[in-house]
Scaffold this motif. Structure first.
Motif, mmCIF file in Angstrom:
data_model
loop_
_atom_site.group_PDB
_atom_site.id
_atom_site.type_symbol
_atom_site.label_atom_id
_atom_site.label_comp_id
_atom_site.label_asym_id
_atom_site.label_seq_id
_atom_site.Cartn_x
_atom_site.Cartn_y
_atom_site.Cartn_z
ATOM 1 N N ILE A 43 0.849 -1.202 0.000
ATOM 2 C CA ILE A 43 0.000 0.000 0.000
ATOM 3 C C ILE A 43 0.878 1.242 0.000
ATOM 4 O O ILE A 43 0.627 2.205 -0.734
ATOM 5 C CB ILE A 43 -0.948 -0.011 1.218
ATOM 6 N N TYR A 44 1.920 1.228 0.819
ATOM 7 C CA TYR A 44 2.885 2.325 0.929
ATOM 8 C C TYR A 44 3.492 2.638 -0.445
ATOM 9 O O TYR A 44 3.544 3.793 -0.860
ATOM 10 C CB TYR A 44 3.938 1.893 1.950
ATOM 11 N N LYS A 45 3.898 1.613 -1.164
ATOM 12 C CA LYS A 45 4.512 1.805 -2.476
ATOM 13 C C LYS A 45 3.493 2.257 -3.515
ATOM 14 O O LYS A 45 3.776 3.114 -4.347
ATOM 15 C CB LYS A 45 5.192 0.512 -2.929
ATOM 16 N N ALA A 46 2.291 1.712 -3.468
ATOM 17 C CA ALA A 46 1.261 2.033 -4.456
ATOM 18 C C ALA A 46 0.729 3.457 -4.317
ATOM 19 O O ALA A 46 0.189 4.009 -5.272
ATOM 20 C CB ALA A 46 0.101 1.047 -4.339
ATOM 21 N N ASN A 47 0.895 4.058 -3.147
ATOM 22 C CA ASN A 47 0.337 5.392 -2.912
ATOM 23 C C ASN A 47 1.408 6.470 -2.780
ATOM 24 O O ASN A 47 1.139 7.557 -2.275
ATOM 25 C CB ASN A 47 -0.549 5.361 -1.666
ATOM 26 N N ALA A 48 2.608 6.185 -3.246
ATOM 27 C CA ALA A 48 3.713 7.147 -3.301
ATOM 28 C C ALA A 48 4.100 7.712 -1.940
ATOM 29 O O ALA A 48 4.624 8.811 -1.846
ATOM 30 C CB ALA A 48 3.391 8.273 -4.281
ATOM 31 N N CYS A 49 3.869 6.955 -0.874
ATOM 32 C CA CYS A 49 4.248 7.412 0.468
ATOM 33 C C CYS A 49 5.761 7.611 0.561
ATOM 34 O O CYS A 49 6.236 8.506 1.276
ATOM 35 C CB CYS A 49 3.796 6.409 1.524
ATOM 36 N N ALA A 50 6.521 6.803 -0.197
ATOM 37 C CA ALA A 50 7.981 6.875 -0.163
ATOM 38 C C ALA A 50 8.509 8.189 -0.737
ATOM 39 O O ALA A 50 9.670 8.519 -0.544
ATOM 40 C CB ALA A 50 8.581 5.693 -0.913
ATOM 41 N N SER A 51 7.658 8.940 -1.422
ATOM 42 C CA SER A 51 8.087 10.238 -1.935
ATOM 43 C C SER A 51 8.410 11.200 -0.795
ATOM 44 O O SER A 51 9.248 12.079 -0.947
ATOM 45 C CB SER A 51 6.982 10.867 -2.790
ATOM 46 N N CYS A 52 7.737 11.029 0.341
ATOM 47 C CA CYS A 52 7.906 11.956 1.466
ATOM 48 C C CYS A 52 8.387 11.299 2.753
ATOM 49 O O CYS A 52 8.829 12.005 3.665
ATOM 50 C CB CYS A 52 6.583 12.664 1.758
ATOM 51 N N HIS A 53 8.257 9.988 2.868
ATOM 52 C CA HIS A 53 8.581 9.293 4.120
ATOM 53 C C HIS A 53 9.516 8.124 3.882
ATOM 54 O O HIS A 53 9.477 7.494 2.833
ATOM 55 C CB HIS A 53 7.304 8.727 4.764
ATOM 56 N N SER A 54 10.310 7.821 4.906
ATOM 57 C CA SER A 54 11.081 6.580 4.930
ATOM 58 C C SER A 54 10.935 5.996 6.326
ATOM 59 O O SER A 54 10.440 6.659 7.236
ATOM 60 C CB SER A 54 12.548 6.824 4.581
ATOM 61 N N ALA A 55 11.386 4.782 6.498
ATOM 62 C CA ALA A 55 11.250 4.127 7.797
ATOM 63 C C ALA A 55 12.095 4.801 8.869
ATOM 64 O O ALA A 55 11.655 4.966 10.002
ATOM 65 C CB ALA A 55 11.613 2.653 7.687
ATOM 66 N N THR A 56 13.307 5.215 8.517
ATOM 67 C CA THR A 56 14.225 5.696 9.551
ATOM 68 C C THR A 56 14.762 7.109 9.360
ATOM 69 O O THR A 56 15.365 7.655 10.279
ATOM 70 C CB THR A 56 15.440 4.750 9.668
ATOM 71 N N GLN A 57 14.576 7.705 8.196
ATOM 72 C CA GLN A 57 15.114 9.048 7.944
ATOM 73 C C GLN A 57 14.007 10.032 7.628
ATOM 74 O O GLN A 57 13.064 9.707 6.911
ATOM 75 C CB GLN A 57 16.054 9.028 6.751
ATOM 76 N N LYS A 58 14.154 11.257 8.125
ATOM 77 C CA LYS A 58 13.233 12.323 7.751
ATOM 78 C C LYS A 58 13.524 12.702 6.302
ATOM 79 O O LYS A 58 14.666 12.909 5.921
ATOM 80 C CB LYS A 58 13.430 13.541 8.652
ATOM 81 N N LEU A 59 12.507 12.754 5.503
ATOM 82 C CA LEU A 59 12.624 13.250 4.136
ATOM 83 C C LEU A 59 11.843 14.561 4.104
ATOM 84 O O LEU A 59 12.154 15.470 4.855
ATOM 85 C CB LEU A 59 12.086 12.225 3.141
ATOM 86 N N ILE A 60 10.815 14.637 3.311
ATOM 87 C CA ILE A 60 9.913 15.792 3.346
ATOM 88 C C ILE A 60 9.046 15.702 4.601
ATOM 89 O O ILE A 60 8.822 16.683 5.291
ATOM 90 C CB ILE A 60 9.052 15.853 2.069
ATOM 91 N N GLY A 61 8.576 14.506 4.876
ATOM 92 C CA GLY A 61 7.800 14.235 6.083
ATOM 93 C C GLY A 61 8.643 13.466 7.084
ATOM 94 O O GLY A 61 9.774 13.077 6.793
#
Length: 122
Positions: free
Chosen positions: A42-60
């Motif tokens: 679900i995470y991959k299909a909804n582009a969550c990785a564009s802003c979030h990662s498991a261990t590092q701050k990205l945009i979110g």
């Protein structure tokens, strides 16, 4: 000294199992209830990785940071489900979280449960 350090987490969990009128009530962690494979899909299909990662701050924020912040908050799941569905801002900085109105409530619940469990790989 905290109760956890004095008695040990395992002893406290065993005591909690017997706390309800002497009946054995198994405790279930959020991690045990999470379906990591489904959440990651679900995470991959909804582009969550564009802003979030498991261990590092990205945009979110990193999912580990979200899990830590809401660790002892029993209402966190419901609130975070609303944020994923409707979007939000101001909690983690000035960049708003976009809404995801196309995600089903079940998918949102799966991902939020996974995040609050620390986004386990399995």
């Amino acid at each position: 000294m905290t109760k956890e350090k004095k008695y040990g987490v395992r002893a406290l969990m065993i005591a909690a199992m017997f706390a309800v009128g002497g009946a054995v009530v198994p405790m279930q962690s959020a991690q045990a209830a999470v379906n990591a494979a489904a959440a990651q899909a679900i995470y991959k299909a909804n582009a969550c990785a564009s802003c979030h990662s498991a261990t590092q701050k990205l945009i979110g924020p990193a999912y580990a940071d979200i899990a830590a912040k809401y660790k002892n908050d029993p209402g966190a799941g419901a609130r975070l489900e609303k944020v994923v569905k409707n979007g939000g801002s101001g909690v983690w900085g000035p960049i708003p979280m976009p809404s995801h109105p196309g995600m089903s409530d079940a998918d949102i619940r799966t991902v939020v449960t996974w995040i609050l469990a620390g986004a386990p790989a399995k």
